[in-house]
Design an enzyme around this catalytic site. Structure first.
Site, PDB file in Angstrom:
ATOM      1  N   HIS A  86       8.728  -9.653  -0.191  1.00 44.10           N
ATOM      2  CA  HIS A  86       9.341  -9.237   1.084  1.00 44.10           C
ATOM      3  C   HIS A  86       9.035 -10.236   2.200  1.00 44.10           C
ATOM      4  O   HIS A  86       8.820  -9.848   3.355  1.00 44.10           O
ATOM      5  CB  HIS A  86       8.857  -7.842   1.503  1.00 44.10           C
ATOM      6  CG  HIS A  86       9.244  -6.749   0.559  1.00 44.10           C
ATOM      7  ND1 HIS A  86      10.352  -5.947   0.733  1.00 44.10           N
ATOM      8  CD2 HIS A  86       8.669  -6.310  -0.585  1.00 44.10           C
ATOM      9  CE1 HIS A  86      10.429  -5.070  -0.241  1.00 44.10           C
ATOM     10  NE2 HIS A  86       9.423  -5.267  -1.072  1.00 44.10           N
ATOM     11  N   ASN A 159      12.389   1.256   0.252  1.00 45.19           N
ATOM     12  CA  ASN A 159      13.428   0.286  -0.092  1.00 45.19           C
ATOM     13  C   ASN A 159      14.800   0.901   0.140  1.00 45.19           C
ATOM     14  O   ASN A 159      14.912   2.102   0.388  1.00 45.19           O
ATOM     15  CB  ASN A 159      13.308  -0.118  -1.570  1.00 45.19           C
ATOM     16  CG  ASN A 159      12.214  -1.160  -1.814  1.00 45.19           C
ATOM     17  OD1 ASN A 159      11.727  -1.796  -0.888  1.00 45.19           O
ATOM     18  ND2 ASN A 159      11.847  -1.328  -3.063  1.00 45.19           N
ATOM     19  N   HIS A 350       1.577  -0.212   5.148  1.00 49.15           N
ATOM     20  CA  HIS A 350       0.747   0.216   4.018  1.00 49.15           C
ATOM     21  C   HIS A 350       1.085   1.661   3.664  1.00 49.15           C
ATOM     22  O   HIS A 350       0.982   2.538   4.527  1.00 49.15           O
ATOM     23  CB  HIS A 350      -0.731   0.111   4.423  1.00 49.15           C
ATOM     24  CG  HIS A 350      -1.671   0.193   3.260  1.00 49.15           C
ATOM     25  ND1 HIS A 350      -1.401   0.924   2.117  1.00 49.15           N
ATOM     26  CD2 HIS A 350      -2.887  -0.373   3.065  1.00 49.15           C
ATOM     27  CE1 HIS A 350      -2.407   0.804   1.287  1.00 49.15           C
ATOM     28  NE2 HIS A 350      -3.316   0.019   1.819  1.00 49.15           N
TER      29      HIS A 350
HETATM   30  C1  HEM Z   1       2.722  -1.502  -7.630  1.00 49.70           C
HETATM   31  C2  HEM Z   1       3.832  -1.773  -7.009  1.00 49.70           C
HETATM   32  C3  HEM Z   1       3.864  -2.575  -5.746  1.00 49.70           C
HETATM   33  C4  HEM Z   1       2.979  -3.476  -5.273  1.00 49.70           C
HETATM   34  C5  HEM Z   1       1.689  -3.922  -5.924  1.00 49.70           C
HETATM   35  C6  HEM Z   1       3.490  -3.969  -4.022  1.00 49.70           C
HETATM   36  C7  HEM Z   1       2.903  -4.951  -3.259  1.00 49.70           C
HETATM   37  C8  HEM Z   1       3.382  -5.422  -2.088  1.00 49.70           C
HETATM   38  C9  HEM Z   1       2.813  -6.493  -1.337  1.00 49.70           C
HETATM   39  C10 HEM Z   1       1.610  -7.308  -1.762  1.00 49.70           C
HETATM   40  C11 HEM Z   1       3.538  -6.644  -0.207  1.00 49.70           C
HETATM   41  C12 HEM Z   1       3.307  -7.636   0.921  1.00 49.70           C
HETATM   42  C13 HEM Z   1       2.633  -6.887   2.026  1.00 49.70           C
HETATM   43  C14 HEM Z   1       2.171  -7.739   3.157  1.00 49.70           C
HETATM   44  O1  HEM Z   1       1.889  -8.924   2.967  1.00 49.70           O
HETATM   45  O2  HEM Z   1       2.066  -7.195   4.275  1.00 49.70           O
HETATM   46  C15 HEM Z   1       4.570  -5.676  -0.256  1.00 49.70           C
HETATM   47  C16 HEM Z   1       5.499  -5.505   0.706  1.00 49.70           C
HETATM   48  C17 HEM Z   1       6.422  -4.508   0.691  1.00 49.70           C
HETATM   49  N1  HEM Z   1       6.606  -3.583  -0.310  1.00 49.70           N
HETATM   50 FE1  HEM Z   1       5.598  -3.422  -1.989  1.00 49.70          FE
HETATM   51  N2  HEM Z   1       4.652  -3.340  -3.753  1.00 49.70           N
HETATM   52  C18 HEM Z   1       4.909  -2.477  -4.775  1.00 49.70           C
HETATM   53  C19 HEM Z   1       5.955  -1.641  -4.906  1.00 49.70           C
HETATM   54  C20 HEM Z   1       6.800  -1.359  -3.892  1.00 49.70           C
HETATM   55  C21 HEM Z   1       7.760  -0.318  -3.908  1.00 49.70           C
HETATM   56  C22 HEM Z   1       8.013   0.664  -5.053  1.00 49.70           C
HETATM   57  C23 HEM Z   1       8.369  -0.335  -2.704  1.00 49.70           C
HETATM   58  C24 HEM Z   1       9.424   0.590  -2.196  1.00 49.70           C
HETATM   59  C25 HEM Z   1       9.261   1.882  -2.251  1.00 49.70           C
HETATM   60  C26 HEM Z   1       7.802  -1.406  -1.919  1.00 49.70           C
HETATM   61  C27 HEM Z   1       8.158  -1.741  -0.646  1.00 49.70           C
HETATM   62  C28 HEM Z   1       7.638  -2.774   0.069  1.00 49.70           C
HETATM   63  C29 HEM Z   1       8.121  -3.191   1.347  1.00 49.70           C
HETATM   64  C30 HEM Z   1       9.253  -2.560   2.135  1.00 49.70           C
HETATM   65  C31 HEM Z   1       7.370  -4.281   1.730  1.00 49.70           C
HETATM   66  C32 HEM Z   1       7.553  -5.101   2.987  1.00 49.70           C
HETATM   67  C33 HEM Z   1       6.766  -4.533   4.110  1.00 49.70           C
HETATM   68  C34 HEM Z   1       7.037  -5.337   5.341  1.00 49.70           C
HETATM   69  O3  HEM Z   1       8.195  -5.342   5.798  1.00 49.70           O
HETATM   70  O4  HEM Z   1       6.110  -5.967   5.856  1.00 49.70           O
HETATM   71  N3  HEM Z   1       6.852  -2.003  -2.673  1.00 49.70           N
HETATM   72  N4  HEM Z   1       4.463  -4.942  -1.411  1.00 49.70           N
END
Ligand code: HEM
Length: 722
Positions: A86, A159, A350
């Site tokens: 992202h 999402n 988070h």
């Molecule tokens: C085990 C599964 C997942 C892991 C380990 C994971 C991990 C991460 C990580 C490392 C980031 C970067 C965060 C940052 O640097 O601030 C991120 C961002 C994000 N994740 Fe996940 N994610 C997972 C599943 C999901 C799922 C299922 C969704 C949706 C429901 C999701 C939605 C998002 C969104 C929207 C962001 C961006 C947040 C922003 O705009 O700063 N992720 N995720």
């Protein structure tokens, strides 16, 4: 020296209004150099920002030059790591208000009081691309909402797709490694059409439902403002009596759900890589504030096992036919960020940022996420104190004994930094439940330690098939062509064949039509390669089936059924020369009265004359493109347009992409004159022609509101429809 003010309207508006508590909080740290003297970081007024300090005019620069060193040192450290996923995103501020108290099901304060306006910051994003990648790529979109509530921060990190690729967090690094550019040559950027992604997917049958969504037009949204959002996991609502219920979250856009055409998306990425970012920014600056309703699907505890899918399985949705979505409140985005880095880049979402009244479920993907976000933010934002950054801090005070660390801002005045204590009078003290103290929902849990998944998690295809069946014919065609494109890009034939085998489990017709593109037979369906299913299991035997609750088709899954009754905020281009200026001005006024955003395009960027007044030209033809608009009108000027190659594209693209087109005066026969349609073609869906703009206005508005006229499409593989 004259003092110049270059303040944008965006900034001055922000200064005026501070009713929003988060805005007031951000203003404490907002600086503005207008009318101020230039200083060093130490506050020293700087007299010469042009020349470094030298030993003589032609001599070497002196190490003593503290101003040069300070400036360059700061510059050298101005980048932080982009998000692991992202990375590419755009944010906006706004507020949320619940329609009526939801206290019967949740004690969350922001969902209890309809009078409360809770400030929010939202960040939309793509998943796979790096920070500078293009917006209109095929991908899921992040939809992360930070609520600054009176009980602390609540993040709904979702999402635009209601399910996910994998069922267990332990597979997330594999998924992301597979979809990111391939490690040996770092290609392709922000795209899934490559071997490592499909190699992984072909071995992960649980991803098939999500694959249907990301190969559909949902993965190429027209605008962030026209996307749904989903919490994906099942969460818990908990009321003041401590009663729990399962809940799924939805965001429903008031403008409806609309998408791009694939060919259009690829062209947009060349013409304006910031297409979605610009759209969001301009809509908010123009007062067209995007709005979504928050929806919830609530499932009572007693119904936890009633459905053919497991509520804890993030590859499944709850069909709205089984549990309707209740719309409980509205979110409005009405303010652009002041500074992209300070807000959109430094914001840290988070899923574990919770308020009393909302809790987690045991979804194994969610459980892994609860670890990941703080962990990654420690390296991305560089310090355990990232919660103190203005965009991340809550609007309520923070008191605890967490101290020190890199870049600590807060100055803790207390002598003690431990608890329990007597020297500090026992403070800060634990909050009682009646004071809003958070208590985890006391969900009974028992079991043996095991690496595995529950029985219903093994049904990988029912909902993939439900999604495919629920699509309209044009949507199915787009999905099939997306798969033909993606699998057509693969170098390794075996991966492509394995994918066709997977698709055969979803739908035989789908698999056949995708396979047509490769001149290969649909292979006999093989056993899914998911290791947690014993090798000798017939996949059909793990498909739960209950006559009572199987949904054959779900209307909510098809964009065909979305809102199509308005042209509000749709962008319309009017291509015009001097001779059509008066007609163009009339049409522009009529469209704007109905809420459209209209741009005048002419060969040269100068005012046109309507005879009475001047009609300003927004873009010269060579600086824009019709793929950046929802609809196109050409008013006369046929002889002029003949000379411009760009003018033909300006019409052939929207025709190919099934957009509404209005052709007025001597431009009425341009489609046939330029060979875009055969001379014999009569009434063409979505194309309105007439002698003057008045005569076509009503029909054009109806055609634009329909969004697209897919009946015009030609199948890129077979040529069918030509
Ligand atoms: C085990 C599964 C997942 C892991 C380990 C994971 C991990 C991460 C990580 C490392 C980031 C970067 C965060 C940052 O640097 O601030 C991120 C961002 C994000 N994740 Fe996940 N994610 C997972 C599943 C999901 C799922 C299922 C969704 C949706 C429901 C999701 C939605 C998002 C969104 C929207 C962001 C961006 C947040 C922003 O705009 O700063 N992720 N995720």
């Amino acid at each position: 020296m004259a003092k110049r003010s270059t303040k944008s309207s965006n900034t001055s508006d922000r200064k005026k209004s501070t009713a929003d508590p988060k805005q007031a909080d951000l203003l404490k740290d907002t600086t503005d150099g207008t009318d101020k003297v230039l200083t060093s970081n130490q506050g020293l007024p700087i007299n010469d920002n042009q020349n470094s300090l030298k030993a003589g005019l032609r001599g070497p620069t002196l190490l003593e030059d503290h101003l040069l060193r300070e400036k360059i040192t700061h510059f050298d450290h101005e980048r932080i790591p982009e998000r692991a996923v992202h990375a590419r995103g755009s944010g906006a501020h706004g507020y949320f208000q619940v329609y009526k108290s939801m206290s019967a099901v949740t004690q969350a304060g922001f969902l209890n009081d309809p009078a409360r306006r809770t400030p929010v910051f939202v960040r939309f994003s793509t998943v796979a691309g790096s920070r500078g990648s293009a917006d209109a790529v095929r991908d899921a979109r992040g939809f992360a909402v930070k609520f600054y509530t009176e009980e602390g921060i609540y993040d709904l990190v979702g999402n635009n797709i209601p399910v996910f690729f994998i069922q267990d967090a332990i597979k997330f690094p594999d998924l992301i490694h597979a979809v990111k550019p391939e490690p040996h040559h770092e290609m392709p950027q922000a795209a899934s059409a490559h071997d490592t992604f499909w190699d992984f997917i072909s071995l992960m049958p649980e991803s098939m439902h999500m694959i249907m969504w990301v190969m559909s037009d949902r993965a190429i949204p027209r605008s962030y403002r026209m996307m749904e959002g989903f919490g994906v996991h099942t969460f818990r609502f908990v009321n003041a009596k401590g009663e729990g219920r399962f809940v799924k979250f939805h965001w429903k856009p008031l403008l409806g759900v609309h998408s791009l055409a694939w060919d259009e998306a690829t062209k947009i990425n060349g013409k304006d890589a910031d297409f979605h970012r610009r759209d969001l920014w301009e809509a908010i600056e123009g007062g067209n504030f995007p709005e979504w309703e928050l929806g919830v699907q609530i499932v009572e505890d007693k119904d936890e096992h009633k459905y053919p899918f497991d509520l804890l399985d993030p590859t499944k949705l709850i069909p709205e036919e089984l549990v309707p979505v209740q719309r409980i409140g509205r979110m409005t985005l009405d303010r652009n960020p002041t500074n992209f880095f300070a807000e959109t880049e430094q914001v840290a979402f988070h899923p574990a940022h919770l308020v009393p009244g909302i809790d987690f479920s045991n979804d194994p993907l969610l459980q892994g996420r609860l670890f990941s976000y703080t962990d990654t933010q420690l390296s991305r934002l560089g310090s355990a104190n990232f919660n103190e950054l203005p965009i991340n801090r809550p609007i309520v005070p923070v008191h605890n004994n967490q101290r020190d660390g890199h870049m600590r801002h807060g100055i803790n005045a207390d002598r003690v930094s431990y608890e329990p204590n007597t020297l500090g009078g026992g403070c800060p003290y634990q909050a009682m439940v009646k004071e809003g103290g958070f208590v985890s929902f006391p969900e009974p849990v028992e079991g043996v330690k095991v690496r595995g998944k529950s029985e219903k998690f093994h049904d990988h295809y029912s909902q993939a098939a439900l999604f495919y069946r629920s699509q309209s014919v044009p949507e199915q065609n787009h999905l099939i062509n997306a798969l033909r494109f993606e699998l057509g890009k693969l170098e390794v034939t075996a991966v492509r064949e394995r994918m066709i085998g997977q698709l055969a489990y979803v739908d035989a017709d789908l698999a056949e039509r995708v396979a047509e593109a490769f001149d290969i037979d649909v292979p006999e369906v093989e056993l899914p390669l998911n290791r947690s299913i014993p090798a000798d299991t017939d996949p059909q035997s793990v498909q739960p089936y209950d006559e009572q609750i199987v949904v054959e088709r779900s209307a909510a899954l098809s964009m065909q059924n979305t809102i199509k009754d308005s042209i509000k905020t749709r962008c319309v281009a009017i291509l015009v020369t001097d001779e059509g200026a008066a007609e163009a001005a009339e049409l522009k006024k009529a469209l704007e009265r109905n809420g459209a955003v209209v741009k005048i395009i002419a060969p040269v960027k100068r005012d046109l004359s309507t005879g009475k007044t001047a009609l300003p030209v927004d873009h010269a033809l060579m600086t824009t493109s019709s793929v950046l608009f929802d609809a196109v009108a050409v008013i006369g000027g046929k002889d002029t347009w003949k000379k411009f190659p760009d003018a033909k594209d300006f019409l052939s693209d929207p025709f190919r992409h099934s957009k509404a087109i209005a052709l007025v005066g001597d431009a009425a026969d341009l489609l046939t004159a330029w060979g875009i349609v055969p001379a014999a073609a009569k009434a063409i869906p979505g194309v309105v022609t007439g002698r003057d703009s008045k005569g076509i206005t009503a029909a054009f508005i109806t055609a634009v509101a329909a969004h697209r006229h897919w009946e015009r499409e030609v199948d890129p593989l077979t040529g069918a429809g030509a």
